[in-house]
Write a protein that holds these residues in place. Structure first.
Motif, PDB file in Angstrom:
ATOM      1  N   LYS A   5       0.694  -1.173   0.148  1.00  0.00           N
ATOM      2  CA  LYS A   5      -0.088   0.062  -0.050  1.00  0.00           C
ATOM      3  C   LYS A   5       0.857   1.190  -0.114  1.00  0.00           C
ATOM      4  O   LYS A   5       0.459   2.138  -0.554  1.00  0.00           O
ATOM      5  CB  LYS A   5      -0.911   0.098   1.212  1.00  0.00           C
ATOM      6  CG  LYS A   5      -2.092  -0.984   1.086  1.00  0.00           C
ATOM      7  CD  LYS A   5      -3.118  -1.043   2.280  1.00  0.00           C
ATOM      8  CE  LYS A   5      -4.037  -1.899   2.251  1.00  0.00           C
ATOM      9  NZ  LYS A   5      -5.079  -1.627   3.238  1.00  0.00           N
ATOM     10  N   GLU A   6       2.029   1.353   0.655  1.00  0.00           N
ATOM     11  CA  GLU A   6       3.046   2.404   0.655  1.00  0.00           C
ATOM     12  C   GLU A   6       3.526   2.513  -0.587  1.00  0.00           C
ATOM     13  O   GLU A   6       3.821   3.677  -0.994  1.00  0.00           O
ATOM     14  CB  GLU A   6       4.111   2.582   1.828  1.00  0.00           C
ATOM     15  CG  GLU A   6       3.163   2.470   3.468  1.00  0.00           C
ATOM     16  CD  GLU A   6       2.257   1.421   3.795  1.00  0.00           C
ATOM     17  OE1 GLU A   6       2.461   0.308   3.218  1.00  0.00           O
ATOM     18  OE2 GLU A   6       1.480   1.533   4.556  1.00  0.00           O
ATOM     19  N   GLU A   7       4.064   1.551  -1.171  1.00  0.00           N
ATOM     20  CA  GLU A   7       4.358   1.574  -2.473  1.00  0.00           C
ATOM     21  C   GLU A   7       3.690   2.125  -3.487  1.00  0.00           C
ATOM     22  O   GLU A   7       4.134   2.658  -4.449  1.00  0.00           O
ATOM     23  CB  GLU A   7       5.208   0.093  -2.726  1.00  0.00           C
ATOM     24  CG  GLU A   7       6.207   0.287  -3.871  1.00  0.00           C
ATOM     25  CD  GLU A   7       7.027  -1.122  -4.274  1.00  0.00           C
ATOM     26  OE1 GLU A   7       7.354  -1.281  -5.220  1.00  0.00           O
ATOM     27  OE2 GLU A   7       6.794  -1.921  -3.494  1.00  0.00           O
ATOM     28  N   ALA A   8       2.442   1.731  -3.412  1.00  0.00           N
ATOM     29  CA  ALA A   8       1.477   2.254  -4.229  1.00  0.00           C
ATOM     30  C   ALA A   8       1.357   3.637  -4.133  1.00  0.00           C
ATOM     31  O   ALA A   8       1.043   4.448  -5.413  1.00  0.00           O
ATOM     32  CB  ALA A   8      -0.011   1.430  -4.208  1.00  0.00           C
ATOM     33  N   PHE A   9       1.354   4.103  -3.060  1.00  0.00           N
ATOM     34  CA  PHE A   9       1.238   5.587  -2.831  1.00  0.00           C
ATOM     35  C   PHE A   9       2.214   6.258  -3.464  1.00  0.00           C
ATOM     36  O   PHE A   9       2.180   7.419  -3.918  1.00  0.00           O
ATOM     37  CB  PHE A   9       1.144   5.665  -1.297  1.00  0.00           C
ATOM     38  CG  PHE A   9       1.147   7.357  -0.838  1.00  0.00           C
ATOM     39  CD1 PHE A   9       0.121   7.739  -0.426  1.00  0.00           C
ATOM     40  CD2 PHE A   9       2.271   7.932  -0.616  1.00  0.00           C
ATOM     41  CE1 PHE A   9      -0.120   9.158  -0.177  1.00  0.00           C
ATOM     42  CE2 PHE A   9       2.333   9.134  -0.106  1.00  0.00           C
ATOM     43  CZ  PHE A   9       0.992  10.130  -0.105  1.00  0.00           C
ATOM     44  N   ALA A  63      -1.383   5.855   2.289  1.00  0.00           N
ATOM     45  CA  ALA A  63      -1.151   4.681   1.654  1.00  0.00           C
ATOM     46  C   ALA A  63      -2.340   4.691   0.545  1.00  0.00           C
ATOM     47  O   ALA A  63      -3.536   5.314   0.647  1.00  0.00           O
ATOM     48  CB  ALA A  63      -1.251   3.885   2.668  1.00  0.00           C
ATOM     49  N   VAL A  64      -2.149   3.672  -0.327  1.00  0.00           N
ATOM     50  CA  VAL A  64      -3.103   3.580  -1.481  1.00  0.00           C
ATOM     51  C   VAL A  64      -3.547   2.027  -1.583  1.00  0.00           C
ATOM     52  O   VAL A  64      -2.768   1.272  -1.538  1.00  0.00           O
ATOM     53  CB  VAL A  64      -2.585   3.858  -2.790  1.00  0.00           C
ATOM     54  CG1 VAL A  64      -3.241   3.351  -4.059  1.00  0.00           C
ATOM     55  CG2 VAL A  64      -2.260   5.406  -2.920  1.00  0.00           C
ATOM     56  N   ASN A  65      -4.807   1.870  -1.734  1.00  0.00           N
ATOM     57  CA  ASN A  65      -5.394   0.461  -1.687  1.00  0.00           C
ATOM     58  C   ASN A  65      -6.017   0.310  -3.017  1.00  0.00           C
ATOM     59  O   ASN A  65      -6.639  -0.762  -3.289  1.00  0.00           O
ATOM     60  CB  ASN A  65      -6.175   0.270  -0.441  1.00  0.00           C
ATOM     61  CG  ASN A  65      -7.678   0.662  -0.556  1.00  0.00           C
ATOM     62  OD1 ASN A  65      -7.887   1.597  -1.223  1.00  0.00           O
ATOM     63  ND2 ASN A  65      -8.758   0.057  -0.106  1.00  0.00           N
ATOM     64  N   ASP A  87      -6.067   5.857  -4.627  1.00  0.00           N
ATOM     65  CA  ASP A  87      -7.299   6.353  -3.825  1.00  0.00           C
ATOM     66  C   ASP A  87      -7.131   5.299  -2.674  1.00  0.00           C
ATOM     67  O   ASP A  87      -6.231   4.196  -2.656  1.00  0.00           O
ATOM     68  CB  ASP A  87      -8.593   5.929  -4.542  1.00  0.00           C
ATOM     69  CG  ASP A  87      -9.580   6.737  -3.673  1.00  0.00           C
ATOM     70  OD1 ASP A  87      -9.584   7.424  -2.702  1.00  0.00           O
ATOM     71  OD2 ASP A  87     -10.767   6.348  -4.043  1.00  0.00           O
ATOM     72  N   ASN A  88      -7.627   5.743  -1.447  1.00  0.00           N
ATOM     73  CA  ASN A  88      -7.738   4.701  -0.399  1.00  0.00           C
ATOM     74  C   ASN A  88      -9.242   4.996   0.081  1.00  0.00           C
ATOM     75  O   ASN A  88      -9.864   5.792   0.370  1.00  0.00           O
ATOM     76  CB  ASN A  88      -6.746   5.376   0.796  1.00  0.00           C
ATOM     77  CG  ASN A  88      -6.734   4.306   1.993  1.00  0.00           C
ATOM     78  OD1 ASN A  88      -7.817   3.947   2.433  1.00  0.00           O
ATOM     79  ND2 ASN A  88      -5.400   3.773   2.249  1.00  0.00           N
TER      80      ASN A  88
END
Length: 279
Positions: free
Chosen positions: A73-77, A92-94, A107-108
């Motif tokens: 999630k942090e890497e996606a961010f 973070a991004v999910n 987005d999250n």
């Protein structure tokens, strides 16, 4: 598979994910929609050091959207070209939506999923909220909770410093009072108590007093399982009648992602009922 589907959930591990079941059920609600004729959803296992490469390959094969789970999630961010306000707040991004040209919108939807599930049980407006934990799960839901105009928000954690860091991040832009505490020093009672720690995964109880649960409080554990979680057991023993696990949050965050990708908002209730029967 040689040809990847239009949408995936990316993680490591990923075989346990319920997301394909959830999104298949959502898509079935709109079977008459021509836009969903090409909607397919599956799991995608990415190497621990290969998230960016896996995402690039997915896009190259026509990928349009992805859910992102642990530990990416942090890497996606960091990889997202654009971020929604709630993703920026969460850090973070999910959920990712492909914009073309190797660009992704991040987005999250975790916080929105949590709020939607809580609102099926109680109103949040004017409530005293206690958020247990100060890690990524907690940070991801603070903005959506504050947007519901609660009376106050208290963040409690084993170590005060992490709670204070969240307070410093969110308080300057919020008119809602944000307090902090350690678990053992908590005082007062709260109407909505949310467990955002991973304690339930390890079968642990939290060192909080039963007096934090106000009469008619709602106890919510972001974790879920076939058995009652340790936190919800604590709440039951404290006399809390309304106790909810995080399965509805899981379905709710998926509904937000589905709406982002398709413009269609699915009905969560029948899908949640389906998962409850499977548990």
């Amino acid at each position: 598979m040689s040809q990847l589907p239009s949408h995936v959930v990316i993680g490591h591990p990923i075989a346990h994910s319920k997301s394909p079941i959830i999104h298949a059920a959502f898509a079935a609600q709109f079977s008459a929609e021509p836009a969903l004729a090409s909607f397919e959803y599956d799991r995608l296992l990415a190497p621990l050091d290969g998230f960016a490469t896996s995402l690039q390959q997915f896009a190259a094969q026509g990928g349009q959207g992805a859910n992102v789970t642990v530990p990416f999630k942090e890497e996606a961010f960091a990889l997202a070209s654009e971020l929604t306000p709630r993703a920026k707040a969460a850090g973070a991004v999910n959920t990712l939506q492909y914009l073309g040209g190797n660009r992704w919108l991040g987005d999250n939807t975790d916080g929105a999923g949590l709020v939607a599930d809580i609102l099926r049980h109680i109103s949040i407006r004017g409530r005293r909220i206690l958020l247990l934990g100060a890690g990524g799960a907690a940070r991801g839901v603070i903005l959506p909770l504050l947007e519901q105009q609660p009376h106050s928000l208290t963040i409690a954690n084993r170590t005060l410093a992490k709670a204070e860091a969240l307070q410093a991040h969110f308080q300057p832009t919020s008119a809602i009072a944000i307090a902090v505490s350690t678990f053992t020093e908590l005082v007062g009672e709260f109407d909505l108590i949310i467990n955002a720690t991973s304690a339930s995964l390890g079968g642990e109880r939290l060192p909080i007093a039963p007096t934090v649960f106000a009469p008619n409080a709602l106890a919510y554990d972001m974790m879920y399982g076939k058995e009652e979680t340790p936190f919800l057991a604590q709440a039951r023993e404290a006399g809390v009648a309304q106790r909810v696990d995080g399965l509805g949050m899981l379905v709710g965050q998926a509904a937000e992602a589905f709406a982002l990708w398709t413009g269609l908002r699915p009905d969560v209730a029948p899908v949640l009922a389906q998962l409850r029967k499977m548990a």
